[in-house]
Motif scaffolding. Sequence first.
Motif, mmCIF file in Angstrom:
data_model
loop_
_atom_site.group_PDB
_atom_site.id
_atom_site.type_symbol
_atom_site.label_atom_id
_atom_site.label_comp_id
_atom_site.label_asym_id
_atom_site.label_seq_id
_atom_site.Cartn_x
_atom_site.Cartn_y
_atom_site.Cartn_z
ATOM 1 N N TYR A 192 0.842 -1.196 0.000
ATOM 2 C CA TYR A 192 0.000 0.000 0.000
ATOM 3 C C TYR A 192 0.879 1.248 0.000
ATOM 4 C CZ TYR A 192 -3.158 3.616 1.713
ATOM 5 O OH TYR A 192 -3.878 4.777 1.856
ATOM 6 N N ARG A 193 0.527 2.185 -0.866
ATOM 7 C CA ARG A 193 1.160 3.501 -0.894
ATOM 8 C C ARG A 193 0.052 4.541 -0.870
ATOM 9 N NH1 ARG A 193 4.486 0.621 0.599
ATOM 10 N NH2 ARG A 193 6.348 -0.055 -0.479
ATOM 11 N N VAL B 267 2.938 11.702 -6.877
ATOM 12 C CA VAL B 267 2.347 10.447 -7.337
ATOM 13 C C VAL B 267 3.414 9.586 -8.003
ATOM 14 C CG1 VAL B 267 0.595 9.434 -8.847
ATOM 15 C CG2 VAL B 267 0.090 11.542 -7.578
ATOM 16 N N GLU B 268 4.274 10.186 -8.816
ATOM 17 C CA GLU B 268 5.343 9.435 -9.479
ATOM 18 C C GLU B 268 6.229 8.736 -8.464
ATOM 19 O OE1 GLU B 268 7.497 12.117 -12.010
ATOM 20 O OE2 GLU B 268 5.827 12.323 -13.411
ATOM 21 N N ASP B 269 6.558 9.428 -7.372
ATOM 22 C CA ASP B 269 7.417 8.851 -6.347
ATOM 23 C C ASP B 269 6.791 7.593 -5.740
ATOM 24 O OD1 ASP B 269 9.649 8.761 -4.489
ATOM 25 O OD2 ASP B 269 8.194 9.413 -2.971
ATOM 26 N N LEU B 270 5.509 7.649 -5.424
ATOM 27 C CA LEU B 270 4.846 6.501 -4.801
ATOM 28 C C LEU B 270 4.548 5.385 -5.785
ATOM 29 C CD1 LEU B 270 2.394 8.268 -2.321
ATOM 30 C CD2 LEU B 270 4.447 6.957 -1.767
ATOM 31 N N PHE C 26 -2.436 16.284 -6.205
ATOM 32 C CA PHE C 26 -2.594 16.947 -7.497
ATOM 33 C C PHE C 26 -1.235 17.252 -8.138
ATOM 34 C CE2 PHE C 26 -6.492 17.981 -5.174
ATOM 35 C CZ PHE C 26 -7.417 17.472 -6.057
ATOM 36 N N GLU C 27 -0.153 17.051 -7.377
ATOM 37 C CA GLU C 27 1.191 17.275 -7.904
ATOM 38 C C GLU C 27 1.747 15.934 -8.398
ATOM 39 O OE1 GLU C 27 3.689 19.387 -5.174
ATOM 40 O OE2 GLU C 27 2.141 20.902 -4.808
ATOM 41 N N VAL D 218 -4.128 11.422 -13.513
ATOM 42 C CA VAL D 218 -4.817 10.299 -14.153
ATOM 43 C C VAL D 218 -4.144 9.959 -15.481
ATOM 44 C CG1 VAL D 218 -6.992 9.539 -15.196
ATOM 45 C CG2 VAL D 218 -7.005 10.686 -12.970
ATOM 46 N N ASN D 219 -3.773 10.973 -16.257
ATOM 47 C CA ASN D 219 -3.065 10.727 -17.520
ATOM 48 C C ASN D 219 -1.727 10.039 -17.280
ATOM 49 O OD1 ASN D 219 -5.105 11.792 -19.088
ATOM 50 N ND2 ASN D 219 -4.204 13.827 -19.180
ATOM 51 N N PHE D 220 -1.003 10.463 -16.255
ATOM 52 C CA PHE D 220 0.274 9.833 -15.920
ATOM 53 C C PHE D 220 0.067 8.354 -15.587
ATOM 54 C CE2 PHE D 220 2.681 8.326 -12.217
ATOM 55 C CZ PHE D 220 3.925 8.153 -12.804
ATOM 56 N N ILE D 221 -0.906 8.066 -14.719
ATOM 57 C CA ILE D 221 -1.162 6.677 -14.323
ATOM 58 C C ILE D 221 -1.586 5.853 -15.535
ATOM 59 C CG2 ILE D 221 -2.685 5.186 -12.965
ATOM 60 C CD1 ILE D 221 -2.657 7.498 -10.856
ATOM 61 N N SER D 222 -2.464 6.406 -16.360
ATOM 62 C CA SER D 222 -2.944 5.680 -17.541
ATOM 63 C C SER D 222 -1.823 5.383 -18.522
ATOM 64 C CB SER D 222 -4.034 6.490 -18.245
ATOM 65 O OG SER D 222 -5.132 6.663 -17.394
ATOM 66 N N THR D 223 -0.859 6.279 -18.624
ATOM 67 C CA THR D 223 0.262 6.103 -19.543
ATOM 68 C C THR D 223 1.325 5.162 -18.978
ATOM 69 O OG1 THR D 223 -0.107 8.322 -20.419
ATOM 70 C CG2 THR D 223 2.044 7.330 -20.849
ATOM 71 N N LYS D 224 1.734 5.401 -17.745
ATOM 72 C CA LYS D 224 2.829 4.623 -17.141
ATOM 73 C C LYS D 224 2.380 3.279 -16.569
ATOM 74 C CE LYS D 224 6.090 7.656 -17.765
ATOM 75 N NZ LYS D 224 7.241 7.411 -18.595
ATOM 76 N N HIS D 225 1.106 3.180 -16.200
ATOM 77 C CA HIS D 225 0.577 1.952 -15.595
ATOM 78 C C HIS D 225 -0.763 1.615 -16.257
ATOM 79 C CE1 HIS D 225 3.666 2.498 -12.553
ATOM 80 N NE2 HIS D 225 3.282 3.746 -12.469
ATOM 81 N N PRO D 226 -0.734 1.257 -17.544
ATOM 82 C CA PRO D 226 -1.981 1.087 -18.306
ATOM 83 C C PRO D 226 -2.878 -0.043 -17.811
ATOM 84 C CG PRO D 226 -0.106 0.321 -19.589
ATOM 85 C CD PRO D 226 0.455 0.987 -18.359
#
Length: 142
Positions: free
Chosen positions: A48-49, A85-88, A80-81, A111-119
């Motif tokens: 969990y993070r 989120v990237e760090d966790l 929102f930063e 959300v775009n970052f998560i969708s791209t990096k963790h599809p």
Amino acid sequence: LKLLIEELVRYKKMDTLRMLDLGCGTGEVACNLSAQLLEALPLMNLVYRGLDINNNSVAKTQDLLNQLNINAKVNVGDCFEQENVEDLAKDGVDIVLISHVVYWGDITNVVNFISTKHPNAVLIFIHQHPFSFLSALREKCK
């Protein structure tokens, strides 16, 4: 949450499930979901993070998850930063909880970052209207 857990049990054949909780608050949603996941998948390793802007909330979430013996890291920071989120999320993400934060700001970039990096991550948005039945019930039970 029950439907999500049933789907994870059916389709996710994994040893480790990595959960990212943005706006974790005091940890009630995370602890509820974590306890149900561990009951349904007792041999699974749950990582969990969490992230919340409130120091007291972060401490409470960390304590609750420690009581469940969950590998947890809860940080103080603004969800929102994207850097927070990237760090966790750097070790991967399977489930992302976005609970009660979307009305505080624009979470589109995250959300775009998560969708791209963790599809393959499952994004769960939780929003409870202040005038919902559950809110009224909570107020009545105070």
